[in-house]
Design an enzyme around this catalytic site. Sequence first.
Site: not given
Length: 309
Positions: A166, A174, A179, A183, A206
């Site tokens: 991750d 974030n 956000h 992404d 993630e």
Amino acid sequence: MNIVIVEPSRVVQKVLSQTLEDATHTVICYFDASIALERLRADDSVDVLITSLQTEGMAGLELVRAARALAGSRRALYVLVMSSSGERGTLIEALDAGADDFIGKPPAREELLARLRVADRVAALQRDLIRLATIDAMTGVLNRRAFFETSAIYARSHTDAVAIFDIDRFKQINDTYGHACGDTVIIAVAQAAAVRCPAVGRLGGEEFGMLLPGGSVKSAVDMCEAIRQDVAALRFPQIDPALSLTCSFGAGEWRAGETLDEALKRADVALYAAKSGGRNRVIAATGATNGGAVVVSAPGAQLRRRAGQ
């Protein structure tokens, strides 16, 4: 389209091939249905199977059943059966065996081309549905469901290692950039992993999983290390020229008799060790989780973690 024809008559093969090649299709002809089936198994670019019911090697109906089973729910394959017999029972049996359509033999040119236009439309819809069902819409890698289904496709003897990773401190990214930028970061990391690993899936948020067919834990560690370095080299000038990323990885053995969940739990323990050990590293679980003790290793170092330490 790429078309495989199975037909015992050389004359019919020649007529069909000429008609289809004139219409810009790619055609491969076989007399033996069993050899044609091996081609379908080895070449997933085949869009259409056109087969007679009277074939060499194996019965035409058996080929239809085998081809449909081979395609399953993860491959678009249109099956067109040719029959010189107008017997209704035979055609019904062919459709029940997995055929999508049937046509008389020898087929009239315009009818054949029209049915293949239908095949093209149906195959395109199937490919769209397969993509929607298996691909994570944001990142383009496997979604969670497809990742676990893919593990069943690989023969157990050919998949020996798994990994989980991750993005480090992703919440901070974030919170700082929003956000939408988060992404963008997830997409970039997924694509970096996909370059190295053909079977990578987004497990959620993630977090990603990887399957390594024929791989050892060492090869999993090597792949994870390469991806770790690729991610560290990513830059995002459209977000912040100073923004850089790191990822933490846990790799583990997939042992005979285990489910994928069990193997991933071992890798997840290694991922936890990577996180608690400072992040931005690869840890390989080399022992079993029992008695509160886990032995893990990282490139160039050894770490032993016990419950309560």
